[in-house]
Design an enzyme around this catalytic site. Structure first.
Site, PDB file in Angstrom:
ATOM      1  N   GLN A 126      -1.666   2.880 -22.889  1.00 40.82           N
ATOM      2  CA  GLN A 126      -2.062   3.780 -21.805  1.00 40.82           C
ATOM      3  C   GLN A 126      -2.959   4.892 -22.343  1.00 40.82           C
ATOM      4  OE1 GLN A 126       1.143   6.203 -20.323  1.00 40.82           O
ATOM      5  NE2 GLN A 126       0.201   6.517 -18.328  1.00 40.82           N
ATOM      6  N   GLY A 127      -4.203   4.917 -21.908  1.00 42.24           N
ATOM      7  CA  GLY A 127      -5.138   5.944 -22.365  1.00 42.24           C
ATOM      8  C   GLY A 127      -5.418   6.962 -21.274  1.00 42.24           C
ATOM      9  N   SER A 129      -3.768  10.609 -21.496  1.00 46.55           N
ATOM     10  CA  SER A 129      -3.756  11.975 -22.045  1.00 46.55           C
ATOM     11  C   SER A 129      -4.860  12.198 -23.059  1.00 46.55           C
ATOM     12  CB  SER A 129      -2.417  12.246 -22.727  1.00 46.55           C
ATOM     13  OG  SER A 129      -1.370  12.015 -21.824  1.00 46.55           O
ATOM     14  N   GLU A 245       5.866   4.930 -12.982  1.00 43.92           N
ATOM     15  CA  GLU A 245       6.334   5.267 -14.328  1.00 43.92           C
ATOM     16  C   GLU A 245       7.622   6.083 -14.242  1.00 43.92           C
ATOM     17  OE1 GLU A 245       3.338   7.334 -16.577  1.00 43.92           O
ATOM     18  OE2 GLU A 245       4.612   7.571 -18.329  1.00 43.92           O
ATOM     19  N   SER A 370       5.979  16.179 -17.982  1.00 45.21           N
ATOM     20  CA  SER A 370       7.025  17.000 -18.613  1.00 45.21           C
ATOM     21  C   SER A 370       8.050  17.460 -17.568  1.00 45.21           C
ATOM     22  CB  SER A 370       6.404  18.211 -19.309  1.00 45.21           C
ATOM     23  OG  SER A 370       6.026  19.163 -18.350  1.00 45.21           O
ATOM     24  N   ASN A 371       9.255  17.792 -18.049  1.00 47.08           N
ATOM     25  CA  ASN A 371      10.317  18.170 -17.113  1.00 47.08           C
ATOM     26  C   ASN A 371      10.005  19.443 -16.349  1.00 47.08           C
ATOM     27  OD1 ASN A 371      11.607  15.885 -17.783  1.00 47.08           O
ATOM     28  ND2 ASN A 371      13.444  16.834 -18.654  1.00 47.08           N
ATOM     29  N   GLU A 372       9.240  20.357 -16.973  1.00 48.46           N
ATOM     30  CA  GLU A 372       8.838  21.569 -16.227  1.00 48.46           C
ATOM     31  C   GLU A 372       7.989  21.163 -15.023  1.00 48.46           C
ATOM     32  OE1 GLU A 372       8.645  21.256 -19.484  1.00 48.46           O
ATOM     33  OE2 GLU A 372       9.863  22.893 -20.297  1.00 48.46           O
TER      34      GLU A 372
END
Ligand SMILES: Cc1cc2nc3c(=O)[nH]c(=O)nc-3n(C[C@H](O)[C@H](O)[C@H](O)COP(=O)(O)OP(=O)(O)OC[C@H]3O[C@@H](n4cnc5c(N)ncnc54)[C@H](O)[C@@H]3O)c2cc1C
Length: 387
Positions: A126-127, A129, A245, A370-372
């Site tokens: 997976q490209g 980020s 995802e 991210s969880n945030e």
């Protein structure tokens, strides 16, 4: 609380259990259960055994190898797979690029890519980020400029998981730098890793392993027919993919298995008065985790049942959040049970793997959004709170 499967679903569960525990070799499942760096050959072997039985990509459209299962059956399938320590089908293939190609790709792309993607004859990575484009993914800077029948790609991706084994990468690229909103100038491109100008470099992680990479593109020429869907619509496909995802990241079956292992390990550590399992504080900690895992399991079922027309329920963010937290809590418990023996890390014993596995899974609260950021989705999208 009592919950019982219907006779049909119980028979389905039995069938899955038998298949996973008898058709996937025990030694392969033992290696997977032990943890540590995954063997790519084991992942390939397991996926091909599943695919031969029509079990690698059950959530794809039926014409491309999917199954017409209920959400509950999909859940049972995943649970049994995790409980038997069978490596799951590679997420990049089965949950990410496969469904995108099936939903938005051309007929040629479907025929060309879906069968080898299901059978792991193509290993995808997976490209998405980039440096400075993680949570703020739409800021990505890798460009693709059309030149005749090709796209010319330049830029850098990062955190590319298992990219060292990959044959192809699905990448988000900027095709219109002047679009009025940055989300509107992005496209979804399929790139063969062996194309001249693609350079992959390893990133070493805190647990000593190497599962993520940087990928550089230097004037990489990509045939125009490897762009999925429409030019500049890549953001829509990426959102579709990221929703899928997140649904896949509440590994209830694995968490339950790890928790059961934690109990077993606690029973094997001698103390003055018996074993660690007799310690009331530790027993209470385990009981609380068990209750929380059961609550997560019920939530997974509710969210799965609410998913409609391939669109994940926004509550999938709660699964990502809770799933990763509980997974980390259980791995922390195992480190505590290992105690000082966990300091001598690096061998294949459970005490030797406790600390590196704990450290490795710190990643779970970052990847997949991210969880945030999940908390923000929950507060605005579900609770209706305005920031
Ligand atoms: C082990 C691992 C594997 C990965 N594999 C892949 C892969 O295969 N392919 C791929 O494309 N990507 C992959 N990723 C990238 C992953 O999706 C990003 O790391 C993630 O989206 C976070 O982006 P970032 O690292 O740029 O952090 P940043 O976005 O810079 O965030 C840094 C910190 O700020 C917080 N933050 C950021 N924005 C907000 C906000 N709006 N509100 C509150 N807090 C905020 C974050 O939560 C975090 O704590 C992987 C990451 C890891 C760790």
């Amino acid at each position: 609380m009592q919950h019982r499967l219907s006779p049909d679903d119980a028979a389905f569960q039995q069938k899955m259990r038998e298949f996973f525990t008898s058709k996937v070799p025990q030694d392969l499942r033992d290696r997977w259960a032990a943890g540590g760096e995954p063997d790519p050959d084991d992942i390939r072997t397991a996926q091909r055994i599943l695919n031969a039985e029509g079990l690698a990509v059950p959530h794809w459209p039926v014409e491309y190898g999917g199954s017409d299962w209920s959400m509950l059956q999909r859940h049972i399938y995943l649970q049994e797979m995790q409980a038997a320590s069978v490596p799951p089908p590679l997420a990049f293939n089965a949950n990410m690029v496969g469904p995108v190609i099936a939903a938005f790709g051309s007929t040629e792309q479907k025929d060309r890519f879906l069968p080898p993607t299901a059978n792991l004859d193509i290993w995808w990575c997976q490209g998405f980020s980039e440096p400075d484009a993680g949570s703020d993914l739409a800021s990505l800077r890798t460009t693709a400029v059309r030149d005749g029948d090709e796209w010319v790609v330049n830029g850098q991706k990062t955190w590319t998981t298992l990219g060292q084994h990959a044959d192809w990468i699905f990448a988000l690229v900027r095709t219109d730098p002047d679009a009025p909103k940055k989300q509107m100038g992005i496209s979804f491109l399929l790139i063969e890793m062996s194309t001249p100008g693609v350079d992959i470099r390893p990133i070493q992680l805190i647990d000593g392993g190497h599962e993520v990479n940087e990928v550089f593109f230097d004037n990489v020429r990509v045939p125009a027919d490897q762009l999925v869907g429409e030019v500049n619509k890549g953001w829509d496909y990426a959102k579709f993919l990221l929703g899928n995802e997140r649904v896949g990241v509440a590994p209830v079956g694995s968490i339950k298995r790890k928790l059961a292992e934690a109990k077993e390990h606690a029973g094997s550590v001698q103390t003055d008065t018996g074993t660690l399992l007799d310690d009331p504080l530790l027993a209470a900690r385990i009981a609380e985790l068990e209750a929380q895992v059961m609550a997560l399991e019920l939530t997974v079922l509710r969210v799965a049942a609410n998913s409609r027309e391939g669109k994940p329920d926004p509550a999938s963010s709660t699964l990502k959040l809770r799933g990763s937290q509980l997974q980390q809590d259980v791995l922390e418990l195992i480190v505590d049970i290992a105690g000082p023996a966990g300091l001598a890390w690096g061998d294949d014993s459970w005490t030797g793997l406790a600390a590196p596995t704990y450290l490795n899974f710190r990643k779970a609260s970052i990847y997949g959004g991210s969880n945030e950021v999940q908390r923000q989705v929950i507060s605005s999208g579900i609770l209706g709170l305005k920031g």
